[in-house]
Design a protein around this motif. Structure first.
Motif, short mmCIF file in Angstrom:
data_model
loop_
_atom_site.label_atom_id
_atom_site.label_comp_id
_atom_site.label_asym_id
_atom_site.label_seq_id
_atom_site.Cartn_x
_atom_site.Cartn_y
_atom_site.Cartn_z
N GLN A 1 -61.43 -97.35 73.06
CA GLN A 1 -60.34 -98.27 72.76
C GLN A 1 -60.55 -99.57 73.52
OE1 GLN A 1 -56.92 -94.96 73.07
NE2 GLN A 1 -56.16 -96.92 72.30
N THR A 2 -60.30 -100.66 72.85
CA THR A 2 -60.38 -101.96 73.51
C THR A 2 -59.19 -102.81 73.11
OG1 THR A 2 -61.72 -102.83 71.68
CG2 THR A 2 -62.90 -101.98 73.62
N PRO A 3 -58.72 -103.68 74.00
CA PRO A 3 -59.09 -103.70 75.42
C PRO A 3 -58.41 -102.55 76.17
CG PRO A 3 -57.33 -105.27 75.03
CD PRO A 3 -57.66 -104.67 73.68
N ARG A 4 -58.75 -102.34 77.39
CA ARG A 4 -58.10 -101.29 78.17
C ARG A 4 -56.78 -101.75 78.75
NH1 ARG A 4 -60.80 -97.19 80.33
NH2 ARG A 4 -58.65 -96.50 80.69
N TYR A 5 -56.69 -103.02 79.08
CA TYR A 5 -55.46 -103.59 79.63
C TYR A 5 -55.17 -104.92 78.95
CZ TYR A 5 -56.50 -100.21 83.29
OH TYR A 5 -56.79 -99.05 83.96
N LEU A 6 -53.88 -105.18 78.79
CA LEU A 6 -53.47 -106.39 78.10
C LEU A 6 -52.12 -106.83 78.63
CD1 LEU A 6 -54.85 -107.94 75.83
CD2 LEU A 6 -53.69 -106.48 74.18
N LEU B 1 -54.89 -104.18 68.82
CA LEU B 1 -55.64 -103.20 69.58
C LEU B 1 -56.65 -102.53 68.68
CD1 LEU B 1 -52.60 -101.44 71.35
CD2 LEU B 1 -53.74 -103.58 71.96
N CYS C 1 -59.61 -99.35 67.97
CA CYS C 1 -59.98 -97.97 68.26
C CYS C 1 -61.20 -97.59 67.44
CB CYS C 1 -58.82 -97.04 67.90
SG CYS C 1 -59.19 -95.28 68.00
N THR D 1 -54.87 -98.14 75.66
CA THR D 1 -54.71 -99.55 76.02
C THR D 1 -53.37 -99.69 76.69
OG1 THR D 1 -56.07 -100.41 74.20
CG2 THR D 1 -54.45 -101.91 75.18
N ARG D 2 -53.39 -100.18 77.91
CA ARG D 2 -52.14 -100.40 78.64
C ARG D 2 -51.63 -101.79 78.34
NH1 ARG D 2 -48.62 -97.17 81.06
NH2 ARG D 2 -50.33 -96.03 81.99
#
Lengths: 114, 110
Positions: A6-11, A21, A23, A109-110
């Motif tokens: 999954q990208t990005p991991r943080y946003l 997001l 996947c 993704t957080r």
């Protein structure tokens, strides 16, 4: 086999913005499901895509949408972000057989909405 | 909508003690899957139960599906610190649309 990515991991976003997001499922898996995880509401099903078609949909507003590409990769979009959209967004891939299938989750993704 | 309740919400045990989490539904469950999520991690599939009264074991973990298919349980014998995490049950009524339980967070005190 490589796992689900999954990208990005943080946003970090601000209210009113939109976010996309991504996947990538395990090779050979045709189903991708999206979940929202929050401390208060737990794991909630957003939608499932199979062969580029939305096959199941949870109880989320229309601001949440998704799509799946021919290579089974999937994207989820959230428009007009609200503070309450802050969560861990998880995607899960599976073979997509009818009937419950083993789901393999990505790292998530957080998303933080300020 | 479908609701799957899990109890307890939190459980602290001394290492070596047993642990059980229960999953209950007001409606008949088509099948039950169990997942484990370590702190900071993502859910990982443990097992699926399909038949009424089914019992499956994985080393120290025992999974049961109720006779009426309205409840399920996960029992861990002699917990270890590696068992720490949140355990979720999940039911799907239509194909791959899953309803996850509220989860039980397990803390193991060494």
């Amino acid at each position: 086999k490589a796992g689900v990515t999954q990208t990005p991991r943080y946003l970090i976003k601000t209210r009113g913005q939109q976010v996309t997001l991504s996947c990538s499922p395990i090779s050979g898996h045709r189903s991708v499901s999206w979940y929202q995880q929050t401390p208060g509401q737990g794991l909630q099903f957003l939608f499932e895509y199979f062969s580029e078609t939305q096959r199941n949909k949870g109880n989320f507003p229309g601001r949440f949408s998704g799509r799946q590409f021919s290579n089974s990769r999937s994207e989820m979009n959230v428009s007009t972000l609200e503070l309450g959209d802050s969560a861990l967004y998880l995607c899960a891939s599976s073979l997509g057989r009818q009937g419950a299938d083993t789901q393999y989750f990505g790292p998530g993704t957080r998303l933080t909405v300020l | 909508g479908q609701q799957v309740m899990q109890i307890p919400q939190y459980q602290h045990v001394q290492e070596g003690e047993d642990f059980t989490t229960y999953c209950n539904s007001s409606t008949t469950l088509s099948n039950i899957q169990w997942y484990k999520q370590r702190p900071g991690g993502h859910p990982v599939f443990l097992i699926q139960l399909v038949k009424s009264g089914e019992v499956k074991k994985q080393k120290r973990l025992t999974f049961q599906f109720g006779e009426a298919k309205k409840n399920s349980s996960l029992h861990i014998t002699a917990t270890q610190t590696t068992d720490v995490g949140t355990y979720f049950c999940a039911d799907s009524n239509t194909g791959n649309q899953f309803y996850f339980g509220t989860g039980t967070s397990l803390t193991v005190i060494p």
